[in-house]
Design a protein around this motif. Structure first.
Motif, PDB file in Angstrom:
ATOM      1  N   ARG A   1     -34.780   6.669 -18.690  1.00 14.12           N
ATOM      2  CA  ARG A   1     -36.017   6.109 -19.516  1.00 14.12           C
ATOM      3  C   ARG A   1     -36.178   4.508 -19.191  1.00 14.12           C
ATOM      4  NH1 ARG A   1     -36.884   3.043 -23.939  1.00 14.12           N
ATOM      5  NH2 ARG A   1     -34.776   2.906 -24.456  1.00 14.12           N
ATOM      6  N   GLN A   2     -35.103   4.101 -18.903  1.00  8.64           N
ATOM      7  CA  GLN A   2     -34.911   2.590 -18.494  1.00  8.64           C
ATOM      8  C   GLN A   2     -35.347   2.256 -17.107  1.00  8.64           C
ATOM      9  OE1 GLN A   2     -34.632   0.097 -20.530  1.00  8.64           O
ATOM     10  NE2 GLN A   2     -33.607   0.791 -22.349  1.00  8.64           N
TER      11      GLN A   2
ATOM     12  N   ILE B   1     -37.523   4.048 -15.598  1.00 12.69           N
ATOM     13  CA  ILE B   1     -39.263   3.730 -15.623  1.00 12.69           C
ATOM     14  C   ILE B   1     -39.689   2.650 -15.947  1.00 12.69           C
ATOM     15  CG2 ILE B   1     -41.169   5.033 -16.604  1.00 12.69           C
ATOM     16  CD1 ILE B   1     -39.657   7.733 -16.585  1.00 12.69           C
ATOM     17  N   ALA B   2     -39.078   2.013 -17.116  1.00 15.51           N
ATOM     18  CA  ALA B   2     -39.242   0.823 -17.545  1.00 15.51           C
ATOM     19  C   ALA B   2     -39.383  -0.214 -16.575  1.00 15.51           C
ATOM     20  CB  ALA B   2     -38.642   0.468 -18.706  1.00 15.51           C
TER      21      ALA B   2
ATOM     22  N   ASP C   1     -39.146  -0.135 -13.470  1.00 16.36           N
ATOM     23  CA  ASP C   1     -40.056  -0.170 -12.145  1.00 16.36           C
ATOM     24  C   ASP C   1     -41.509  -0.422 -12.571  1.00 16.36           C
ATOM     25  OD1 ASP C   1     -38.124   0.798 -10.622  1.00 16.36           O
ATOM     26  OD2 ASP C   1     -38.975   3.091 -10.438  1.00 16.36           O
ATOM     27  N   GLY C   2     -41.835  -0.384 -14.048  1.00 17.34           N
ATOM     28  CA  GLY C   2     -43.301  -0.717 -14.609  1.00 17.34           C
ATOM     29  C   GLY C   2     -43.255  -2.181 -14.777  1.00 17.34           C
ATOM     30  N   MET C   3     -42.242  -2.969 -14.573  1.00 16.03           N
ATOM     31  CA  MET C   3     -42.253  -4.375 -14.630  1.00 16.03           C
ATOM     32  C   MET C   3     -42.452  -5.177 -13.438  1.00 16.03           C
ATOM     33  SD  MET C   3     -38.532  -4.620 -16.685  1.00 16.03           S
ATOM     34  CE  MET C   3     -38.245  -6.462 -16.136  1.00 16.03           C
ATOM     35  N   THR C   4     -42.755  -4.561 -12.221  1.00 17.68           N
ATOM     36  CA  THR C   4     -43.151  -4.968 -11.020  1.00 17.68           C
ATOM     37  C   THR C   4     -44.500  -5.340 -10.966  1.00 17.68           C
ATOM     38  OG1 THR C   4     -41.890  -3.637  -9.618  1.00 17.68           O
ATOM     39  CG2 THR C   4     -43.597  -4.310  -8.522  1.00 17.68           C
ATOM     40  N   SER C   5     -44.508  -6.663 -10.375  1.00 20.10           N
ATOM     41  CA  SER C   5     -45.940  -7.207 -10.335  1.00 20.10           C
ATOM     42  C   SER C   5     -46.299  -7.864  -8.795  1.00 20.10           C
ATOM     43  CB  SER C   5     -46.129  -8.026 -11.358  1.00 20.10           C
ATOM     44  OG  SER C   5     -45.364  -9.452 -11.341  1.00 20.10           O
TER      45      SER C   5
ATOM     46  N   THR D   1     -40.836  -8.217  -8.046  1.00 24.58           N
ATOM     47  CA  THR D   1     -40.697  -6.968  -7.956  1.00 24.58           C
ATOM     48  C   THR D   1     -39.307  -6.227  -8.669  1.00 24.58           C
ATOM     49  OG1 THR D   1     -39.612  -6.948  -5.884  1.00 24.58           O
ATOM     50  CG2 THR D   1     -41.953  -6.634  -5.744  1.00 24.58           C
TER      51      THR D   1
ATOM     52  N   SER E   1     -36.692  -2.989  -8.817  1.00 22.69           N
ATOM     53  CA  SER E   1     -36.467  -1.547  -8.087  1.00 22.69           C
ATOM     54  C   SER E   1     -34.702  -1.181  -8.607  1.00 22.69           C
ATOM     55  CB  SER E   1     -36.598  -1.416  -6.656  1.00 22.69           C
ATOM     56  OG  SER E   1     -35.591  -2.222  -6.185  1.00 22.69           O
TER      57      SER E   1
END
Length: 377
Positions: A217-218, A220-221, A223-227, A231, A233
């Motif tokens: 779960r973490q 996914i969270a 990876d979703g923080m990348t802008s 970045t 990973s």
């Protein structure tokens, strides 16, 4: 002295480099890295350098520092900084990436990152000595064992040695366009740990709390923080012990990279904010090693212009850029010491089983390195 006239020979250099490449030296095998340092130390001793071995720590191999004879020995000069650890485990030569030549390409573990560049740097010193040319500044070479994992055990040595010198040259891999590196992004590493509650996965599944589930779960969270600015990973995950037990522990490692220090600092805050405990599951983030952003200043750009002029005189363009992926130039550049990175061989696909160099770039980049050593003052 015209470096273009020095008798660099890519074929002969490749034969010497082969010995280095076939001494596999993955970061976490301290004895293997030390064997590679032994080879380089012997080569430099034959060249006339005074060799100092510095013991490793934190489970890593040691360092070798070589000071070459010079009338101004002891005064600030040029530091050539490189590393001998690679990401490839022992056995890669026999399973996946044998040393082999295909036309102008040559393959092997660590040949591009960065044994090829380190070898050509020594060849540049060797060629100048054979020409009986005394460089304006003394030369020190420092080879370290842990760059591929963020330089946790040798940053202090690198920074201390850099502070004693006027310039730092880093023969990390050259760019595909024959370019060099004049800046590096900031990088932070993180250790991740999830702790759950055990139960029998078949007889009493609902009583357990899976650490693996929480880690997933973490991830996914994260990876979703990348802008575009920063970045994130997750590259390593280990969890569980028995398939019929709900996993109580799961660990991982994450990496964040940003072009600006402020963006990385905010990214670090976001990562540390993931620390939590809920529904009998704990998730913990701790900060690992960090490389500061290196943004080129006027002194670094003046050093680059010197290199660019030398390359132009040899009929080569030499573009420059800031680069993702850290190196020990992050430290020296951030200290404000004129630093030029990416002076190594051209090639492609580092850290893979297709890692290779362009053979003709050994002599080309060797001449560029020799030109810098011969003219910096």
């Amino acid at each position: 002295m015209n470096p273009a006239n020095l008798p660099f020979d890519s074929e002969a250099m490749l034969q010497g480099l082969r010995v280095w490449v076939e001494c596999e030296s993955p970061t976490w095998d301290a004895a293997a890295v030390d064997r590679m340092l032994d080879i380089a130390a012997r080569d430099m001793a034959i060249m006339g350098a005074s060799i100092e071995r510095i013991a490793g720590r934190q489970g890593f191999g040691g360092c070798v520092r070589a000071r070459f004879p010079h009338p101004k020995a002891g005064e600030p000069g040029i530091l050539i900084a490189g590393h001998f650890d690679t990401v490839h485990p022992i056995g890669t030569l026999q399973n996946g990436l044998p040393f082999r030549r295909e036309g102008n390409k040559c393959f092997g573990p660590g040949i591009y990152d960065m044994k090829g560049g380190s070898y050509l740097a020594l060849e540049a010193i060797r060629q100048l000595a054979r020409a009986a040319f005394t460089t304006p500044l003394p030369i020190t070479v420092l080879f370290t064992p842990d760059e591929e994992v963020g330089t946790p055990s040798t940053r202090d040595i690198i920074e201390a040695e850099a502070a004693r010198n006027k310039y730092v040259l880093v023969p990390e891999p050259g760019r595909a366009n024959n370019g060099v590196v004049t800046g590096r992004y900031a990088i932070a590493r993180f250790n991740l740990e999830a702790t759950g509650r055990a139960s029998h996965a078949g007889a009493n599944l609902s009583a357990g709390r899976s650490a693996i589930r929480e880690m997933a779960r973490q991830i996914i969270a994260i990876d979703g923080m990348t802008s575009d600015d920063c970045t994130f990973s997750v590259g390593i995950v280990h969890g569980g012990q028995w398939v019929n037990c709900v996993a109580t522990t799961c660990t991982g490692e994450a990496l964040s990279m940003a072009k600006r220090q402020g963006d990385l600092d905010r990214g670090v805050e976001r990562m540390l904010a993931l620390n939590s405990t809920s529904n009998d599951v704990m998730f913990k983030v701790t900060r690992g090693v960090t490389r500061p952003v290196w943004e080129p200043d006027a002194a670094t750009m003046a050093l680059y212009e010197k290199a660019r002029g030398l390359a132009k005189a040899m009929g080569k363009e030499l573009p420059h850029a800031s680069a993702a992926g850290g190196s020990d130039a992050n430290f020296t550049g951030a200290m404000g010491i004129p630093t030029l990175d990416g002076l190594g061989v051209r090639g492609a696909d580092p850290h893979t089983h297709n890692e290779h160099i362009e053979v003709d770039s050994l002599a080309e980049r060797g001449r560029l390195m020799a030109g810098l050593l011969a003219t910096l003052e």
